[in-house]
Design a protein around this motif. Structure first.
Motif, PDB file in Angstrom:
ATOM      1  N   VAL A  18      35.701 -26.009 -21.395  1.00 41.81           N
ATOM      2  CA  VAL A  18      35.668 -24.673 -20.805  1.00 41.81           C
ATOM      3  C   VAL A  18      34.425 -23.888 -21.240  1.00 41.81           C
ATOM      4  N   GLU A  19      34.095 -23.902 -22.525  1.00 44.36           N
ATOM      5  CA  GLU A  19      32.926 -23.154 -23.003  1.00 44.36           C
ATOM      6  C   GLU A  19      31.627 -23.702 -22.429  1.00 44.36           C
ATOM      7  N   THR A  20      31.543 -24.999 -22.276  1.00 47.97           N
ATOM      8  CA  THR A  20      30.354 -25.616 -21.689  1.00 47.97           C
ATOM      9  C   THR A  20      30.248 -25.229 -20.217  1.00 47.97           C
ATOM     10  N   LYS A  21      31.367 -25.228 -19.517  1.00 48.29           N
ATOM     11  CA  LYS A  21      31.391 -24.816 -18.113  1.00 48.29           C
ATOM     12  C   LYS A  21      30.932 -23.375 -17.977  1.00 48.29           C
ATOM     13  N   ARG A  22      31.370 -22.504 -18.868  1.00 43.55           N
ATOM     14  CA  ARG A  22      30.933 -21.093 -18.824  1.00 43.55           C
ATOM     15  C   ARG A  22      29.419 -20.984 -19.044  1.00 43.55           C
ATOM     16  N   ALA A  23      28.903 -21.743 -19.998  1.00 41.44           N
ATOM     17  CA  ALA A  23      27.466 -21.724 -20.277  1.00 41.44           C
ATOM     18  C   ALA A  23      26.682 -22.260 -19.069  1.00 41.44           C
ATOM     19  N   LEU A  24      27.196 -23.294 -18.438  1.00 44.35           N
ATOM     20  CA  LEU A  24      26.550 -23.843 -17.248  1.00 44.35           C
ATOM     21  C   LEU A  24      26.554 -22.813 -16.123  1.00 44.35           C
ATOM     22  N   ASP A  25      27.677 -22.155 -15.915  1.00 45.77           N
ATOM     23  CA  ASP A  25      27.764 -21.130 -14.873  1.00 45.77           C
ATOM     24  C   ASP A  25      26.791 -19.985 -15.151  1.00 45.77           C
ATOM     25  N   LYS A  26      26.583 -19.648 -16.415  1.00 46.27           N
ATOM     26  CA  LYS A  26      25.624 -18.594 -16.774  1.00 46.27           C
ATOM     27  C   LYS A  26      24.207 -19.008 -16.383  1.00 46.27           C
ATOM     28  N   TYR A  67      26.511 -33.445 -13.813  1.00 42.62           N
ATOM     29  CA  TYR A  67      27.273 -34.559 -13.268  1.00 42.62           C
ATOM     30  C   TYR A  67      28.762 -34.377 -13.579  1.00 42.62           C
ATOM     31  N   LEU A  68      29.073 -34.036 -14.823  1.00 46.78           N
ATOM     32  CA  LEU A  68      30.480 -33.852 -15.212  1.00 46.78           C
ATOM     33  C   LEU A  68      31.098 -32.656 -14.492  1.00 46.78           C
ATOM     34  N   ASN A  69      30.317 -31.621 -14.245  1.00 50.10           N
ATOM     35  CA  ASN A  69      30.790 -30.475 -13.477  1.00 50.10           C
ATOM     36  C   ASN A  69      31.136 -30.907 -12.050  1.00 50.10           C
ATOM     37  N   ILE A  70      30.288 -31.756 -11.466  1.00 50.21           N
ATOM     38  CA  ILE A  70      30.560 -32.276 -10.130  1.00 50.21           C
ATOM     39  C   ILE A  70      31.810 -33.148 -10.138  1.00 50.21           C
ATOM     40  N   VAL A  71      31.949 -33.996 -11.154  1.00 46.68           N
ATOM     41  CA  VAL A  71      33.149 -34.845 -11.270  1.00 46.68           C
ATOM     42  C   VAL A  71      34.398 -33.971 -11.288  1.00 46.68           C
ATOM     43  N   LEU A 114      21.396 -27.819 -10.347  1.00 45.74           N
ATOM     44  CA  LEU A 114      20.272 -26.875 -10.403  1.00 45.74           C
ATOM     45  C   LEU A 114      19.217 -27.201  -9.366  1.00 45.74           C
ATOM     46  N   ILE A 115      18.881 -28.465  -9.192  1.00 48.74           N
ATOM     47  CA  ILE A 115      17.836 -28.849  -8.249  1.00 48.74           C
ATOM     48  C   ILE A 115      18.154 -28.329  -6.853  1.00 48.74           C
ATOM     49  N   CYS A 116      19.408 -28.332  -6.463  1.00 47.68           N
ATOM     50  CA  CYS A 116      19.812 -27.829  -5.151  1.00 47.68           C
ATOM     51  C   CYS A 116      19.774 -26.301  -5.120  1.00 47.68           C
ATOM     52  N   PHE A 176      10.139 -25.037 -18.110  1.00 50.02           N
ATOM     53  CA  PHE A 176      11.211 -26.039 -18.208  1.00 50.02           C
ATOM     54  C   PHE A 176      12.371 -25.553 -19.077  1.00 50.02           C
ATOM     55  N   ALA A 177      12.565 -24.235 -19.091  1.00 55.52           N
ATOM     56  CA  ALA A 177      13.651 -23.651 -19.887  1.00 55.52           C
ATOM     57  C   ALA A 177      15.018 -24.085 -19.360  1.00 55.52           C
ATOM     58  N   TYR A 178      15.187 -24.102 -18.038  1.00 58.88           N
ATOM     59  CA  TYR A 178      16.467 -24.553 -17.485  1.00 58.88           C
ATOM     60  C   TYR A 178      16.774 -25.975 -17.957  1.00 58.88           C
ATOM     61  N   ASP A 179      15.769 -26.841 -17.848  1.00 57.29           N
ATOM     62  CA  ASP A 179      15.959 -28.247 -18.234  1.00 57.29           C
ATOM     63  C   ASP A 179      16.374 -28.354 -19.701  1.00 57.29           C
ATOM     64  N   GLN A 180      15.698 -27.599 -20.548  1.00 54.81           N
ATOM     65  CA  GLN A 180      16.014 -27.632 -21.975  1.00 54.81           C
ATOM     66  C   GLN A 180      17.442 -27.146 -22.229  1.00 54.81           C
ATOM     67  N   GLU A 181      17.844 -26.107 -21.521  1.00 55.65           N
ATOM     68  CA  GLU A 181      19.206 -25.585 -21.677  1.00 55.65           C
ATOM     69  C   GLU A 181      20.246 -26.604 -21.213  1.00 55.65           C
ATOM     70  N   LEU A 182      19.985 -27.256 -20.087  1.00 59.18           N
ATOM     71  CA  LEU A 182      20.938 -28.239 -19.565  1.00 59.18           C
ATOM     72  C   LEU A 182      21.042 -29.455 -20.481  1.00 59.18           C
ATOM     73  N   ILE A 183      19.924 -29.877 -21.031  1.00 56.66           N
ATOM     74  CA  ILE A 183      19.944 -30.989 -21.994  1.00 56.66           C
ATOM     75  C   ILE A 183      20.705 -30.551 -23.244  1.00 56.66           C
ATOM     76  N   GLY A 184      20.474 -29.329 -23.706  1.00 58.25           N
ATOM     77  CA  GLY A 184      21.160 -28.811 -24.888  1.00 58.25           C
ATOM     78  C   GLY A 184      22.663 -28.705 -24.688  1.00 58.25           C
ATOM     79  N   LEU A 185      23.096 -28.341 -23.481  1.00 59.19           N
ATOM     80  CA  LEU A 185      24.533 -28.221 -23.211  1.00 59.19           C
ATOM     81  C   LEU A 185      25.244 -29.558 -23.387  1.00 59.19           C
ATOM     82  N   ALA A 186      24.585 -30.633 -23.060  1.00 61.83           N
ATOM     83  CA  ALA A 186      25.206 -31.953 -23.194  1.00 61.83           C
ATOM     84  C   ALA A 186      25.486 -32.285 -24.660  1.00 61.83           C
TER      85      ALA A 186
END
Length: 190
Positions: A18-26, A67-71, A114-116, A176-186
């Motif tokens: 849940v917390e990761t999903k919230r961070a992704l949504d942010k 990917y996990l969000n899509i799953v 994000l790419i979309c 590449f801040a978005y990329d760094q954040e997405l990698i960090g979330l994993a």
């Protein structure tokens, strides 16, 4: 693909914490919203023969957390047959996004990566302005990659609904801040 992710059911607990999903949504909320005014919806989700020959992709990059969000979205919103079809999809560089509907819409729009979300947000003038503004502050190789990538996704049919978000968004793309954040979330979950 992991057998646990292919557990086809709508009653399965989410994979993404849940917390990761919230961070992704942010992160996603920071991307300016757009409206597509194209007369052929979804054409940006299909490659032409020339684009395919030039090694373009329909969904690249996509990060683990996305990917996990899509799953999770697919498992909660698709029939078992459709879950099986999209969650077992293995083609690395499809000519057509596997989530594109026959009408040209996105079947995972709320969970799209994000790419979309970033496609067509930044105009060519904004790409150049951002590159020039960040020159000397950001490694030049990053700025060249930003300019090349974003110049390929400029779309005359896209209308930005939140123009006040564009400068910060363009800077995050260039650094590449978005990329760094997405990698960090994993790294925030097992």
């Amino acid at each position: 693909m992991s057998d646990s992710l292919l557990n086809i059911s709508s009653s399965v607990d989410p994979v993404l914490p849940v917390e990761t999903k919230r961070a992704l949504d942010k992160i996603y909320d920071d991307v300016p919203s757009v409206t597509c005014g194209c007369d052929r919806l979804g054409q940006c989700c299909e490659l032409t023969e020339e684009e395919a020959a030039d090694d373009w992709a329909t969904m690249y990059p996509i990060y683990t957390v996305e990917y996990l969000n899509i799953v999770d979205y697919v498992r909660g919103n698709f029939s078992p047959e459709e879950q099986e079809r999209v969650l077992s999809f293995e083609e690395e560089r499809p000519m057509r996004c596997p989530f594109l509907t026959t009408e040209g819409g996105c079947s995972i729009h709320p969970a799209r990566p994000l790419i979309c979300r970033t496609y067509g947000v930044v105009s060519q003038d904004q790409v150049i302005e951002t590159r020039d503004r960040l020159e000397g502050e950001v490694p030049s190789i990053w700025l060249r990659a930003f300019e090349k990538n974003e110049s390929c996704t400029v779309c005359p049919h896209t209308e930005v609904e939140e123009p006040d978000k564009v400068p910060a968004h363009a800077e995050r793309m260039a650094t590449f801040a978005y990329d760094q954040e997405l990698i960090g979330l994993a790294k925030t979950f097992d």
